[in-house]
Design a protein around this motif. Structure first.
Motif, PDB file in Angstrom:
ATOM      1  N   GLY A   1      18.532 -27.619 -25.015  1.00 57.21           N
ATOM      2  CA  GLY A   1      18.658 -27.033 -23.689  1.00 57.21           C
ATOM      3  C   GLY A   1      19.392 -25.708 -23.766  1.00 57.21           C
ATOM      4  O   GLY A   1      20.479 -25.618 -24.321  1.00 57.21           O
ATOM      5  N   VAL A   2      18.794 -24.660 -23.246  1.00 52.71           N
ATOM      6  CA  VAL A   2      19.381 -23.327 -23.305  1.00 52.71           C
ATOM      7  C   VAL A   2      19.257 -22.656 -21.941  1.00 52.71           C
ATOM      8  O   VAL A   2      18.385 -23.000 -21.143  1.00 52.71           O
ATOM      9  N   ARG A   3      20.153 -21.714 -21.700  1.00 53.38           N
ATOM     10  CA  ARG A   3      20.083 -20.897 -20.489  1.00 53.38           C
ATOM     11  C   ARG A   3      19.355 -19.605 -20.807  1.00 53.38           C
ATOM     12  O   ARG A   3      19.699 -18.903 -21.759  1.00 53.38           O
ATOM     13  N   VAL A   4      18.364 -19.282 -20.012  1.00 56.10           N
ATOM     14  CA  VAL A   4      17.604 -18.055 -20.233  1.00 56.10           C
ATOM     15  C   VAL A   4      18.466 -16.856 -19.835  1.00 56.10           C
ATOM     16  O   VAL A   4      19.002 -16.824 -18.727  1.00 56.10           O
ATOM     17  N   PRO A   5      18.634 -15.861 -20.711  1.00 49.36           N
ATOM     18  CA  PRO A   5      19.417 -14.680 -20.347  1.00 49.36           C
ATOM     19  C   PRO A   5      18.809 -13.953 -19.149  1.00 49.36           C
ATOM     20  O   PRO A   5      17.627 -14.107 -18.832  1.00 49.36           O
ATOM     21  N   ASP A   6      19.622 -13.143 -18.506  1.00 48.50           N
ATOM     22  CA  ASP A   6      19.198 -12.456 -17.298  1.00 48.50           C
ATOM     23  C   ASP A   6      18.476 -11.147 -17.578  1.00 48.50           C
ATOM     24  O   ASP A   6      18.111 -10.428 -16.648  1.00 48.50           O
ATOM     25  N   THR A   7      18.291 -10.808 -18.833  1.00 49.52           N
ATOM     26  CA  THR A   7      17.575  -9.592 -19.186  1.00 49.52           C
ATOM     27  C   THR A   7      16.101  -9.730 -18.835  1.00 49.52           C
ATOM     28  O   THR A   7      15.468 -10.734 -19.168  1.00 49.52           O
ATOM     29  N   ILE A   8      15.545  -8.714 -18.181  1.00 50.17           N
ATOM     30  CA  ILE A   8      14.117  -8.699 -17.883  1.00 50.17           C
ATOM     31  C   ILE A   8      13.416  -8.187 -19.134  1.00 50.17           C
ATOM     32  O   ILE A   8      13.377  -6.985 -19.415  1.00 50.17           O
ATOM     33  N   THR A   9      12.852  -9.086 -19.913  1.00 53.61           N
ATOM     34  CA  THR A   9      12.274  -8.701 -21.195  1.00 53.61           C
ATOM     35  C   THR A   9      11.399  -9.821 -21.725  1.00 53.61           C
ATOM     36  O   THR A   9      11.253 -10.872 -21.092  1.00 53.61           O
ATOM     37  N   GLU A  10      10.824  -9.605 -22.888  1.00 48.96           N
ATOM     38  CA  GLU A  10      10.063 -10.647 -23.583  1.00 48.96           C
ATOM     39  C   GLU A  10      10.823 -11.021 -24.851  1.00 48.96           C
ATOM     40  O   GLU A  10      11.151 -10.166 -25.674  1.00 48.96           O
ATOM     41  N   TRP A  11      11.113 -12.312 -24.989  1.00 48.89           N
ATOM     42  CA  TRP A  11      11.821 -12.812 -26.165  1.00 48.89           C
ATOM     43  C   TRP A  11      10.810 -13.343 -27.186  1.00 48.89           C
ATOM     44  O   TRP A  11       9.801 -13.931 -26.811  1.00 48.89           O
ATOM     45  N   LYS A  12      11.101 -13.119 -28.453  1.00 45.34           N
ATOM     46  CA  LYS A  12      10.285 -13.670 -29.524  1.00 45.34           C
ATOM     47  C   LYS A  12      11.146 -14.613 -30.352  1.00 45.34           C
ATOM     48  O   LYS A  12      12.273 -14.268 -30.730  1.00 45.34           O
ATOM     49  N   ALA A  13      10.620 -15.799 -30.624  1.00 48.33           N
ATOM     50  CA  ALA A  13      11.395 -16.820 -31.324  1.00 48.33           C
ATOM     51  C   ALA A  13      10.609 -17.395 -32.491  1.00 48.33           C
ATOM     52  O   ALA A  13       9.374 -17.423 -32.485  1.00 48.33           O
ATOM     53  N   GLY A  14      11.343 -17.849 -33.482  1.00 51.27           N
ATOM     54  CA  GLY A  14      10.746 -18.508 -34.632  1.00 51.27           C
ATOM     55  C   GLY A  14      11.736 -19.511 -35.190  1.00 51.27           C
ATOM     56  O   GLY A  14      12.891 -19.563 -34.779  1.00 51.27           O
ATOM     57  N   ALA A  15      11.296 -20.329 -36.125  1.00 50.43           N
ATOM     58  CA  ALA A  15      12.169 -21.335 -36.734  1.00 50.43           C
ATOM     59  C   ALA A  15      11.719 -21.581 -38.168  1.00 50.43           C
ATOM     60  O   ALA A  15      10.566 -21.314 -38.526  1.00 50.43           O
TER      61      ALA A  15
ATOM     62  N   PRO B   1       5.497 -17.577 -34.809  1.00 47.88           N
ATOM     63  CA  PRO B   1       6.334 -16.994 -33.743  1.00 47.88           C
ATOM     64  C   PRO B   1       5.748 -17.298 -32.370  1.00 47.88           C
ATOM     65  O   PRO B   1       4.534 -17.414 -32.203  1.00 47.88           O
ATOM     66  N   THR B   2       6.632 -17.438 -31.406  1.00 44.89           N
ATOM     67  CA  THR B   2       6.204 -17.681 -30.035  1.00 44.89           C
ATOM     68  C   THR B   2       7.041 -16.825 -29.102  1.00 44.89           C
ATOM     69  O   THR B   2       8.065 -16.271 -29.512  1.00 44.89           O
ATOM     70  N   THR B   3       6.618 -16.663 -27.861  1.00 41.90           N
ATOM     71  CA  THR B   3       7.271 -15.733 -26.953  1.00 41.90           C
ATOM     72  C   THR B   3       7.608 -16.397 -25.622  1.00 41.90           C
ATOM     73  O   THR B   3       7.009 -17.402 -25.235  1.00 41.90           O
ATOM     74  N   LEU B   4       8.575 -15.824 -24.950  1.00 42.04           N
ATOM     75  CA  LEU B   4       8.943 -16.218 -23.584  1.00 42.04           C
ATOM     76  C   LEU B   4       9.246 -14.950 -22.811  1.00 42.04           C
ATOM     77  O   LEU B   4      10.039 -14.114 -23.255  1.00 42.04           O
ATOM     78  N   GLN B   5       8.605 -14.793 -21.672  1.00 44.56           N
ATOM     79  CA  GLN B   5       8.827 -13.612 -20.851  1.00 44.56           C
ATOM     80  C   GLN B   5       9.697 -13.972 -19.655  1.00 44.56           C
ATOM     81  O   GLN B   5       9.370 -14.862 -18.876  1.00 44.56           O
ATOM     82  N   ALA B   6      10.849 -13.290 -19.543  1.00 43.09           N
ATOM     83  CA  ALA B   6      11.726 -13.448 -18.386  1.00 43.09           C
ATOM     84  C   ALA B   6      11.461 -12.268 -17.454  1.00 43.09           C
ATOM     85  O   ALA B   6      11.663 -11.112 -17.831  1.00 43.09           O
ATOM     86  N   PHE B   7      10.988 -12.545 -16.253  1.00 45.94           N
ATOM     87  CA  PHE B   7      10.477 -11.478 -15.405  1.00 45.94           C
ATOM     88  C   PHE B   7      10.698 -11.809 -13.947  1.00 45.94           C
ATOM     89  O   PHE B   7      10.683 -12.964 -13.536  1.00 45.94           O
ATOM     90  N   GLN B   8      10.907 -10.773 -13.144  1.00 46.48           N
ATOM     91  CA  GLN B   8      10.942 -10.859 -11.694  1.00 46.48           C
ATOM     92  C   GLN B   8      10.091  -9.721 -11.144  1.00 46.48           C
ATOM     93  O   GLN B   8      10.129  -8.614 -11.677  1.00 46.48           O
TER      94      GLN B   8
END
Length: 246
Positions: free
Chosen positions: A88-102, A116-123
Motif C-alpha cells: 500500500g502506497v500513497r500516490v505523490p501529488d506531482t502531476i506526472t507519469e511514473w514508471k516502475a519496475g522490479a 516496466p509499467t506506468t501510472l499517470q497521476a493527473f487532474q
C-alpha cells in the motif's frame, strides 16, 4: 548468472519470483506495484481520478497537494510462497507519469526482471508553482502560479496566495486573479515575494473554478463536477546571506 555480492547489509535468502497476473485494486488509495498499467478509477489521499472504470466516488470539492517526494518507491518486499506481495502506497501529488519496475533473485534461476509499467497521476484542472529552491532573506523573487485547464470547456478561475507573516507578496502589474481559461489553455499569475523569515517557508496557492454567467471566451464558463478547487503547498528554503571575503 554467477553474481557475487559483498555487503554489510542484512541480506535475506532470495526466493523465486514467479510470474503473476495483474489483479484489481483491493480498495481506494491502495495501489499494487504490478498493476499500474491497468486503467482504473482510484481516489487516494489526493483525491485523484485516474481512470473511468469502477465505482464513481462522490464529488471532490477541493484537492490539497503537498506531497512531492524526489523519489517515490524504493523498497525491499518479502514475498511468500505464493509469489505475490501487495504494497500500500500513497500516490505523490506531482502531476506526472511514473514508471516502475522490479527485480528479484533466486538460487535456482538467478536474477529476474519485471517489465516496466506506468501510472499517470493527473487532474484536468490544477495549479503549479514556479519558484527557486532557495533564496536569501530579504531577497525578492517572482513566484508564478500557472493554472492549466484540460477540460473541454472554458472556466473562470480565482487564484489566491494565502498571506503569511513569513513573507511579503505584491501582485504583479496588470495581473488578474480571476482569469478566463478555455479548454487546453493556461494562465499565469505572479507575485513579487520578499521572504522575512529564515528556514523553510511554505507557500499555499489555490485555484478555484467560479460560477459566472459572464462569457468566458465565446461560451458560458462551467464549474467542473470533480476538483473545482485545487490547492498546492510548496516549501522554500530561506537562508542567511554569507559575508563577502576581502
Amino acid at each position: 548468472m554467477g553474481l557475487k555480492v559483498f555487503t554489510n547489509s542484512k541480506i535475506h535468502k532470495p526466493r523465486v519470483c514467479s510470474y503473476y497476473h495483474p489483479q484489481p485494486f483491493a480498495s481506494a488509495g491502495v495501489a499494487r506495484l504490478y498493476d499500474y498499467s491497468e486503467t482504473m478509477s482510484m481516489r487516494g489521499s489526493s483525491n485523484y481520478v485516474l481512470g473511468a472504470s469502477g465505482p464513481v466516488p462522490e464529488p471532490v470539492t477541493e484537492t490539497v497537494r503537498k506531497y512531492f517526494p524526489e523519489t517515490w518507491i524504493w523498497d525491499l518486499v518479502v514475498v511468500d510462497s505464493s509469489g505475490v506481495a501487495e504494497v500500500g502506497v500513497r500516490v505523490p501529488d506531482t502531476i506526472t507519469e511514473w514508471k516502475a519496475g522490479a527485480f528479484c533473485l533466486s538460487d535456482d534461476t538467478g536474477i529476474g526482471l519485471s517489465l516496466p509499467t506506468t501510472l499517470q497521476a493527473f487532474q484536468p484542472f490544477f495549479v503549479e508553482l514556479t519558484m527557486p529552491y532557495s533564496v536569501i532573506r530579504g531577497e525578492a523573487f517572482t513566484l508564478k502560479a500557472t493554472v492549466l485547464n484540460y477540460l473541454p470547456n472554458c472556466i473562470w478561475v480565482r487564484v489566491h496566495l494565502e498571506a503569511s507573516p513569513a513573507f511579503l507578496a505584491v501582485p504583479g502589474e496588470k495581473e488578474q486573479d480571476s482569469p478566463c481559461i478555455c479548454g487546453n489553455g493556461r494562465q499565469t499569475v505572479s507575485w513579487a515575494v520578499t521572504p522575512k523569515k529564515l528556514g523553510t517557508v511554505n507557500f499555499t496557492v489555490n485555484a478555484e473554478a467560479l460560477e459566472s454567467q459572464e462569457l468566458c471566451g465565446t461560451e458560458v464558463a462551467v464549474v467542473p463536477q470533480y476538483g473545482k478547487k485545487d490547492t498546492i503547498i510548496k516549501p522554500l528554503l530561506v537562508e542567511v546571506s554569507k559575508p563577502a571575503h576581502l
